[in-house]
Design a protein around this motif. Structure first.
Motif, PDB file in Angstrom:
ATOM      1  N   CYS A 101       0.829  -1.200   0.000  1.00 36.47           N
ATOM      2  CA  CYS A 101       0.000   0.000   0.000  1.00 36.47           C
ATOM      3  C   CYS A 101       0.866   1.253   0.000  1.00 36.47           C
ATOM      4  O   CYS A 101       0.541   2.251  -0.657  1.00 36.47           O
ATOM      5  CB  CYS A 101      -0.921   0.008   1.224  1.00 36.47           C
ATOM      6  SG  CYS A 101      -2.189  -1.279   1.224  1.00 36.47           S
ATOM      7  N   ALA A 102       1.971   1.205   0.724  1.00 37.92           N
ATOM      8  CA  ALA A 102       2.848   2.378   0.837  1.00 37.92           C
ATOM      9  C   ALA A 102       3.484   2.751  -0.493  1.00 37.92           C
ATOM     10  O   ALA A 102       3.664   3.935  -0.796  1.00 37.92           O
ATOM     11  CB  ALA A 102       3.932   2.122   1.882  1.00 37.92           C
ATOM     12  N   VAL A 103       3.830   1.759  -1.298  1.00 32.90           N
ATOM     13  CA  VAL A 103       4.561   2.032  -2.543  1.00 32.90           C
ATOM     14  C   VAL A 103       3.663   1.968  -3.772  1.00 32.90           C
ATOM     15  O   VAL A 103       4.146   2.111  -4.894  1.00 32.90           O
ATOM     16  CB  VAL A 103       5.744   1.048  -2.713  1.00 32.90           C
ATOM     17  CG1 VAL A 103       6.695   1.146  -1.529  1.00 32.90           C
ATOM     18  CG2 VAL A 103       5.245  -0.385  -2.893  1.00 32.90           C
ATOM     19  N   SER A 104       2.349   1.762  -3.588  1.00 33.29           N
ATOM     20  CA  SER A 104       1.456   1.534  -4.724  1.00 33.29           C
ATOM     21  C   SER A 104       1.458   2.727  -5.686  1.00 33.29           C
ATOM     22  O   SER A 104       1.183   3.861  -5.288  1.00 33.29           O
ATOM     23  CB  SER A 104       0.032   1.260  -4.233  1.00 33.29           C
ATOM     24  OG  SER A 104      -0.419   2.314  -3.401  1.00 33.29           O
ATOM     25  N   PRO A 105       1.730   2.475  -6.972  1.00 34.37           N
ATOM     26  CA  PRO A 105       1.694   3.549  -7.972  1.00 34.37           C
ATOM     27  C   PRO A 105       0.286   3.808  -8.489  1.00 34.37           C
ATOM     28  O   PRO A 105       0.020   4.829  -9.112  1.00 34.37           O
ATOM     29  CB  PRO A 105       2.588   3.001  -9.085  1.00 34.37           C
ATOM     30  CG  PRO A 105       2.425   1.515  -8.987  1.00 34.37           C
ATOM     31  CD  PRO A 105       2.241   1.206  -7.526  1.00 34.37           C
ATOM     32  N   VAL A 109      -2.551  -1.844  -7.419  1.00 40.49           N
ATOM     33  CA  VAL A 109      -1.581  -2.323  -6.431  1.00 40.49           C
ATOM     34  C   VAL A 109      -2.107  -2.081  -5.016  1.00 40.49           C
ATOM     35  O   VAL A 109      -1.939  -2.908  -4.120  1.00 40.49           O
ATOM     36  CB  VAL A 109      -0.207  -1.655  -6.626  1.00 40.49           C
ATOM     37  CG1 VAL A 109       0.773  -2.090  -5.542  1.00 40.49           C
ATOM     38  CG2 VAL A 109       0.344  -1.977  -8.002  1.00 40.49           C
ATOM     39  N   MET A 110      -2.780  -0.945  -4.822  1.00 41.68           N
ATOM     40  CA  MET A 110      -3.371  -0.654  -3.519  1.00 41.68           C
ATOM     41  C   MET A 110      -4.376  -1.731  -3.126  1.00 41.68           C
ATOM     42  O   MET A 110      -4.386  -2.224  -1.986  1.00 41.68           O
ATOM     43  CB  MET A 110      -4.047   0.712  -3.548  1.00 41.68           C
ATOM     44  CG  MET A 110      -4.856   1.060  -2.307  1.00 41.68           C
ATOM     45  SD  MET A 110      -3.850   1.403  -0.852  1.00 41.68           S
ATOM     46  CE  MET A 110      -3.381   3.115  -1.216  1.00 41.68           C
ATOM     47  N   LEU A 111      -5.237  -2.134  -4.071  1.00 45.65           N
ATOM     48  CA  LEU A 111      -6.227  -3.169  -3.778  1.00 45.65           C
ATOM     49  C   LEU A 111      -5.561  -4.510  -3.474  1.00 45.65           C
ATOM     50  O   LEU A 111      -6.002  -5.247  -2.591  1.00 45.65           O
ATOM     51  CB  LEU A 111      -7.201  -3.308  -4.951  1.00 45.65           C
ATOM     52  CG  LEU A 111      -8.185  -2.149  -5.156  1.00 45.65           C
ATOM     53  CD1 LEU A 111      -9.002  -2.365  -6.417  1.00 45.65           C
ATOM     54  CD2 LEU A 111      -9.105  -2.004  -3.946  1.00 45.65           C
ATOM     55  N   ALA A 112      -4.494  -4.827  -4.207  1.00 46.26           N
ATOM     56  CA  ALA A 112      -3.760  -6.068  -3.929  1.00 46.26           C
ATOM     57  C   ALA A 112      -3.156  -6.028  -2.533  1.00 46.26           C
ATOM     58  O   ALA A 112      -3.211  -7.012  -1.784  1.00 46.26           O
ATOM     59  CB  ALA A 112      -2.671  -6.275  -4.981  1.00 46.26           C
ATOM     60  N   GLY A 113      -2.582  -4.887  -2.177  1.00 52.89           N
ATOM     61  CA  GLY A 113      -2.020  -4.741  -0.839  1.00 52.89           C
ATOM     62  C   GLY A 113      -3.083  -4.860   0.234  1.00 52.89           C
ATOM     63  O   GLY A 113      -2.860  -5.472   1.282  1.00 52.89           O
TER      64      GLY A 113
END
Length: 478
Positions: A101-105, A109-113
């Motif tokens: 979540c911290a590095v999501s571009p 990626v946020m949803l995966a995190g």
């Protein structure tokens, strides 16, 4: 047995090796709870940075579905890995998901995190109750359950405050980085405080993942989560009814399956079913918390920060109720648990009847009092219900499964509570009518909980009830 149950103390729990164990257990729940509120408070800033506004609601939906799914596999995981490796795996996964979540571009990626976070969080929530049962003496179960569950109150305060602070300075990514570092710090304690042997037994090791039950339960949870974000009432109601039907299917499958989520004792002639149903009623009631800030802003015209702290009054009452009730003597426990739903309903009626647009400061203060009473009603019963579930059997495998299922029941009920709250608010809108429907509607549902809470402690004392569990567990199924 009565002496053993009554001899535990806060000093005993917070001293020696017990302090390290409860720090890990409570720390895992605190991470889960803090992450829920932290993400909610900084999500607008994150979306403004990385985009994906159309997936806004799914940030919570994905997390919820993953949490419920993994909470059901706590018992098999403990059987295979033991508490030490199970906790290391859960903390490791939580740290990995948080860092994603911290590095999501972008939102993908946020949803995966969030999915990884939710899966790990479900394990942390379930492991806490299961490992209390395995790693601590029975005399400390009630206080340990109270302290662990009280971390939800801590998360309610810390999460919004920390998230808002990071978001205020445009540093939302660093909020997740900080949470990752805290997770790693708690994980480093695990090898020192949890031994390799605790919880390992041949019966638990044979537990298999309940695939069919898990799929049905995950589908039901997903339907409720989707219902909560719908704008069309018939679709919302249809999804919740369908999800309720799937829960009935889940119970039927679980009862007949050799790989199960709920312990087999729940279908025997003992109070375990009533314990879980009471937990479900109280967990469902807690979900009104989701809309307290909403109505604080729309009806009380509070600024967002003040509305957020109004919502936190329920968690404050929950925590205070647990801390006070955990010291109750065994003879008072039956009355405390029986009348807890009435206290919850009374708090909701107090706050609900005073809802109106343009409320005065005094009226808003009475709202806060009502919500605090609601939380206190939940908290006063919670540690005793958790301890009672853990006392279901003298068989460690059965007792551990009963403890692990507490979190599963809580998460399922919470999902349904969120869906029901969404339906009522959508039906009444952001007006006084919507607030009345929500709070008074939930009060009507919760007061019916006395029908199940009154059946938990039939023997009159905690010690007698525990003995009854051990006798009744071997009886024929209903």
């Amino acid at each position: 047995m009565t002496d053993d149950l009554e001899s535990g103390s806060w000093r005993d729990l917070l001293g020696g090796r017990q302090l390290g164990i409860i720090t890990v257990l409570a720390g895992g729940v605190a991470l889960y709870a803090t992450n829920v509120y932290l993400t909610t408070s900084l999500l607008p800033s994150a979306v403004a940075d990385i985009g994906g506004e159309r997936f806004y609601a799914w940030v919570t939906t994905v997390y919820l579905i993953a949490s419920v799914s993994t909470a059901t596999v706590v018992s098999p995981l403990l059987g295979w890995a033991g508490p030490r490796r199970a906790y290391l795996f859960a903390f490791g996964a939580f740290a990995a998901g948080t860092l994603m979540c911290a590095v999501s571009p972008g939102m993908q990626v946020m949803l995966a995190g969030r999915a990884v976070q939710g899966a790990a969080g479900g394990l942390l929530a379930g492991l806490a109750y299961a490992v209390i049962n395995l790693a601590l003496p029975q005399r400390l179960w009630t206080r340990a359950s109270a302290l662990t569950s009280a971390m939800w109150g801590v998360g309610t305060f810390v999460g919004p405050a920390a998230g808002g602070l990071f978001a205020q300075f445009g540093l939302w990514r660093w909020a997740f980085v900080s949470l990752t570092l805290i997770t790693v710090g708690i994980a480093m304690m695990v090898p020192m405080v949890l031994t390799r042997a605790e919880g390992m037994n041949s019966d638990a090791a044979r537990h298999r993942i309940p695939v069919r039950s898990l799929l049905v339960l995950t589908t039901a949870t997903g339907m409720v989560a989707v219902a909560a974000v719908q704008s069309t009432l018939p679709i919302m109601v249809g999804l919740i009814v369908g999800a309720a039907a799937l829960v009935v299917v889940f119970v039927a499958l679980d009862r007949r399956s050799s790989a199960w989520v709920l312990p087999k004792a729940v279908f025997a002639r003992n109070p375990l079913k009533w314990i879980y149903l009471t937990i479900a009623v109280l967990a469902l009631a807690s979900m009104v918390e989701t809309f307290i800030p909403f109505f604080g802003q729309h009806l009380g015209h509070l600024v967002p920060v003040a509305a957020g702290f109004l919502g936190a009054t329920l968690a404050f009452g929950w925590t205070a109720g647990e801390m006070v009730s955990a010291s109750a003597d065994a003879r008072s426990v039956a009355r405390v648990v029986t009348f807890a739903p009435i206290v919850v309903a009374a708090g909701l009626v107090l706050a609900g009847t005073l809802q109106r647009d343009g409320a005065t400061g005094l009226e808003i203060g009475m709202w806060a009092l009502g919500f605090a009473v609601t939380g206190a009603g939940i908290g006063m019963a919670w540690p005793h219900l958790a301890s009672a579930a853990m006392s279901v059997s003298s068989d460690p495998a059965e007792s551990g499964a009963a403890a692990a299922a507490i979190s599963t029941v809580q998460l399922i009920a919470g999902a349904f509570g969120a869906g029901l709250a969404g339906v009522l608010v959508n039906l009444g809108g952001s007006s006084t009518h919507g607030a009345h429907l929500l709070f008074l509607g939930f009060a009507a549902v919760v007061v019916l909980g006395v029908l199940v809470s009154s059946r938990v402690f039939r023997a009159g004392t905690a010690a007698e009830m525990t003995d009854g569990f051990k006798e009744d567990t071997v009886r024929a199924p209903l």
